[in-house]
Design a protein around this motif. Structure first.
Motif, PDB file in Angstrom:
ATOM      1  N   LYS A 106      55.733  41.659  40.872  1.00 25.42           N
ATOM      2  CA  LYS A 106      55.756  41.531  42.321  1.00 25.42           C
ATOM      3  C   LYS A 106      55.269  40.161  42.789  1.00 25.42           C
ATOM      4  O   LYS A 106      55.874  39.517  43.638  1.00 25.42           O
ATOM      5  N   THR A 107      54.139  39.725  42.213  1.00 29.80           N
ATOM      6  CA  THR A 107      53.550  38.464  42.673  1.00 29.80           C
ATOM      7  C   THR A 107      54.032  37.276  41.846  1.00 29.80           C
ATOM      8  O   THR A 107      53.910  36.127  42.279  1.00 29.80           O
ATOM      9  N   GLY A 108      54.535  37.543  40.671  1.00 28.16           N
ATOM     10  CA  GLY A 108      54.918  36.442  39.782  1.00 28.16           C
ATOM     11  C   GLY A 108      53.723  35.827  39.060  1.00 28.16           C
ATOM     12  O   GLY A 108      53.866  34.847  38.341  1.00 28.16           O
ATOM     13  N   HIS A 109      52.541  36.401  39.253  1.00 34.42           N
ATOM     14  CA  HIS A 109      51.337  35.879  38.592  1.00 34.42           C
ATOM     15  C   HIS A 109      50.939  36.768  37.420  1.00 34.42           C
ATOM     16  O   HIS A 109      51.214  37.964  37.430  1.00 34.42           O
ATOM     17  N   TYR A 110      50.275  36.172  36.464  1.00 35.87           N
ATOM     18  CA  TYR A 110      49.743  36.961  35.348  1.00 35.87           C
ATOM     19  C   TYR A 110      48.423  37.594  35.744  1.00 35.87           C
ATOM     20  O   TYR A 110      47.557  36.937  36.331  1.00 35.87           O
ATOM     21  N   GLN A 111      48.306  38.881  35.415  1.00 37.76           N
ATOM     22  CA  GLN A 111      46.995  39.522  35.551  1.00 37.76           C
ATOM     23  C   GLN A 111      46.257  39.313  34.236  1.00 37.76           C
ATOM     24  O   GLN A 111      46.889  39.297  33.182  1.00 37.76           O
ATOM     25  N   PHE A 112      44.961  39.153  34.317  1.00 39.25           N
ATOM     26  CA  PHE A 112      44.214  38.910  33.071  1.00 39.25           C
ATOM     27  C   PHE A 112      42.943  39.736  33.029  1.00 39.25           C
ATOM     28  O   PHE A 112      42.498  40.260  34.043  1.00 39.25           O
ATOM     29  N   GLY A 113      42.386  39.809  31.833  1.00 41.82           N
ATOM     30  CA  GLY A 113      41.221  40.656  31.599  1.00 41.82           C
ATOM     31  C   GLY A 113      39.947  40.027  32.131  1.00 41.82           C
ATOM     32  O   GLY A 113      39.941  38.885  32.600  1.00 41.82           O
ATOM     33  N   PRO A 114      38.828  40.786  32.073  1.00 37.79           N
ATOM     34  CA  PRO A 114      37.565  40.287  32.626  1.00 37.79           C
ATOM     35  C   PRO A 114      36.995  39.123  31.808  1.00 37.79           C
ATOM     36  O   PRO A 114      37.069  39.112  30.584  1.00 37.79           O
ATOM     37  N   ILE A 115      36.493  38.146  32.529  1.00 33.18           N
ATOM     38  CA  ILE A 115      35.858  36.985  31.885  1.00 33.18           C
ATOM     39  C   ILE A 115      34.390  37.335  31.616  1.00 33.18           C
ATOM     40  O   ILE A 115      33.732  37.963  32.444  1.00 33.18           O
ATOM     41  N   ASP A 116      33.895  36.915  30.474  1.00 32.39           N
ATOM     42  CA  ASP A 116      32.507  37.210  30.098  1.00 32.39           C
ATOM     43  C   ASP A 116      31.578  36.198  30.767  1.00 32.39           C
ATOM     44  O   ASP A 116      31.232  35.164  30.189  1.00 32.39           O
ATOM     45  N   TRP A 117      31.187  36.520  32.006  1.00 34.43           N
ATOM     46  CA  TRP A 117      30.363  35.558  32.758  1.00 34.43           C
ATOM     47  C   TRP A 117      28.965  35.415  32.176  1.00 34.43           C
ATOM     48  O   TRP A 117      28.302  34.402  32.388  1.00 34.43           O
TER      49      TRP A 117
END
Lengths: 316, 250
Positions: free
Chosen positions: A253-264
């Motif tokens: 829908k957005t054309g963007h990649y969804q990604f997993g959580p970053i280890d802040w």
């Protein structure tokens, strides 16, 4: 009596997309923010030389050796332009360097990770320079003139570096089984730290809103991170490498990649000084500085003598 | 014996390669950012010259030899570089003193090669001479600055000069290949280069308030592959990746 509010007029000026120049009036916090940001950027260039210089003596072909040495030398040049840009704001280069050496000033945390194999040189060029470019392209339009102009020069060289890095990855991925493993291993280790280079999420980022108002920044950390991911995922696919994120998925829908959580947690630990190479990097800079002290003293003493001799000659 | 032109080309190539390798160790560690950049630039020049010369040597050798195979797959005893070029980098004063002694020699050697009857060597010399002139000026300026700087810098470069001097004799040794090539107008006359070198070195050392050391026993062996203990480590570091993955292209 009508009072003129300098801050308001400054904001209007910036809003009208005009560049702020060194002799213009500017709010003190604007000046301070820029000095901090530009000097951190300069320190990052200089400290960033170390993990890559680590491989100059071991580069696996003469062509690669020359390209890497030239690249690391470019980083030193970027450091110089940026220190000069910071000096236009009234900062003193030796004070700024002093703050780096004492550990008071920050530099990009990415350089606190080790370069373990030749593939790391490819991954740094591709990912780390790629992430830096996303940020720097934006900074070519930053409101402070000298910084924007330094960025234009730097961006040209950085995109060349990024191509070199990607080309190293391509050679590895088209090479032997061991070479491809080397490339995958480097991607695994550099992917997440590269995403962290854009800084905390917009919700957590403390300095961002004001910087956006002043047009020092023009895109948020999250926007830049998303741009980088969208650009980089297809490049990894072309190499035949797997990005180490099981949640990575294209949102049609957005054309963007969804990604997993970053280890802040990791991000903040490295920032605090607990990264794998924080200590080495700072020690290396301090050692170079201390070892060079007698050289700088001699150069100053000689320059002074030369000046005095000239004075004597013209007096006579 | 290897053919004299090949042997001489490798001698020139290895001097540039090993010098470039050593100087590049300074990248990221210079005493001041501007000089870090200057020295990296000089290292790049040497490596660029090494590549041209190694490509020429590879062409002479034929049979699938390349610049990289020559750089990465020859053993120590087949490297012909001068011993001075392989010595560890030392402090900044040692590095610039070595650079000065070698660059001055290199400048006159390349000036001689501008007249070489070998077309390729002449073309390489024409391309390299501007770079080498700058190297020689840069290192002479640093020797003067440190020699005439502070008491500490004076003592340090004086010590470096004494340590390095016994390695200067090798510059002017002439083996059979060099004599034959000089006779054919391909290589310059090294006795002549020695006279020019000596005059320039004395001039600069005087400006640096340093005394020229007496000529004593001179170290020798590089041309014949008899190297110092440092060479093995240098090559181990430089060559280990291509040798670990001999089938790989990088």
């Amino acid at each position: 009596m009508e009072t003129i509010n300098f801050e308001d007029r400054f904001q209007e000026y910036v809003d009208s997309e005009q560049k702020v120049e060194p002799k213009h009036w500017m709010p003190e916090p604007y000046r301070k923010t820029l000095i901090r940001q530009i000097s951190q950027h300069a320190h990052s260039e200089v400290v960033g030389m170390l993990p890559e210089a680590n491989w100059i003596s071991r580069a696996p072909s003469l062509r690669r050796k020359v390209a890497l040495l030239a690249k690391v030398q470019d980083e030193a040049g970027h450091g110089l332009y940026l220190y000069s840009a910071a000096e236009t704001l009234g900062a003193d280069r030796s004070d700024l360097v002093g703050d780096l050496l004492s550990g008071k000033a920050k530099y990009s945390s990415i350089f606190n990770y080790p370069t373990r194999s030749w593939a790391d040189i490819g991954a740094i060029g591709w990912l780390v320079d790629g992430a830096a470019i996303a940020n720097q392209v934006m900074l070519c339009r930053t409101s402070y003139g000298p910084y924007a102009r330094a960025m234009v020069r730097i961006c040209k060289e950085e995109s060349f570096h990024q191509r070199q890095g990607y080309e190293i990855m391509l050679s590895l991925c088209r090479g032997t089984k061991e070479q491809k493993e080397m490339a995958q291993d480097a991607l695994n280790r550099w992917w997440w730290p590269s995403l962290m280079m854009f800084g905390p999420t917009d919700k957590e980022s403390t300095n961002s809103a004001q910087s956006m108002n002043w047009k020092i920044k023009r895109k948020s950390n999250d926007e830049l991170r998303q741009e980088f991911i969208d650009k980089t995922v297809p490049q990894a696919e072309f190499l035949g490498l797997t990005i180490p994120d099981e949640h990575l998925e294209l949102d049609e829908k957005t054309g963007h990649y969804q990604f997993g959580p970053i280890d802040w947690e990791e991000f903040y630990q490295v920032l605090k000084g607990n990264g794998p190479c924080n200590k080495e990097r700072l020690e290396a800079r301090n050692k170079a500085h201390d070892d060079g002290r007698w050289v700088r003293e001699a150069a100053n003493a000689f320059a002074k003598k030369t000046l005095e001799r000239k004075g004597e000659n013209s007096a006579a | 014996m290897e053919n004299p032109l090949l042997s001489y080309t490798l001698f020139l190539a290895d001097n540039s390669l090993i010098t470039g390798q050593r100087l590049s160790e300074w990248c990221g560690y210079g005493p001041i950012l501007e000089q870090d950049i200057a020295l990296s630039n000089i290292a790049l020049d040497h490596l660029g010259q090494a590549r041209m010369l190694l490509q020429y040597a590879a062409e002479q050798k034929g049979e699938g030899w390349t610049e990289d195979r020559l750089a990465y797959f020859r053993d120590e005893k087949n490297f012909r570089n001068l011993l001075m070029t392989e010595l560890p980098k030392g402090d900044w004063g040692y590095t610039v003193m070595r650079a000065f002694l070698y660059d001055t020699y290199h400048f006159y050697e390349m000036t001689g090669l501008l007249q070489s009857k070998d077309e390729q060597l002449r073309a390489i010399a024409q391309k390299a001479i501007k770079e080498i002139r700058y190297h020689a000026q840069w290192s002479a300026e640093w020797v003067i600055r440190l020699g005439d700087g502070t008491e500490e810098s004076h003592q340090r470069v004086k010590g470096s000069l004494l340590e390095l001097w016994p390695f200067t004799g090798e510059f002017f040794e002439t083996d059979e290949a060099a004599i034959e090539l000089n006779g054919r107008g391909i290589a310059p006359n090294y006795a002549h280069i020695r006279t020019q070198w000596k005059a320039k070195v004395e001039e600069v050392l005087e400006l640096a308030t340093l005394e020229r050391p007496e000529d004593g026993w001179m170290q020798s062996g590089g041309r014949n592959g008899a190297h110092t203990e440092h060479m093995g480590y240098l090559l181990a570091e430089m060559q280990h990746i291509p040798r670990s993955y001999p089938d790989a292209q990088w």
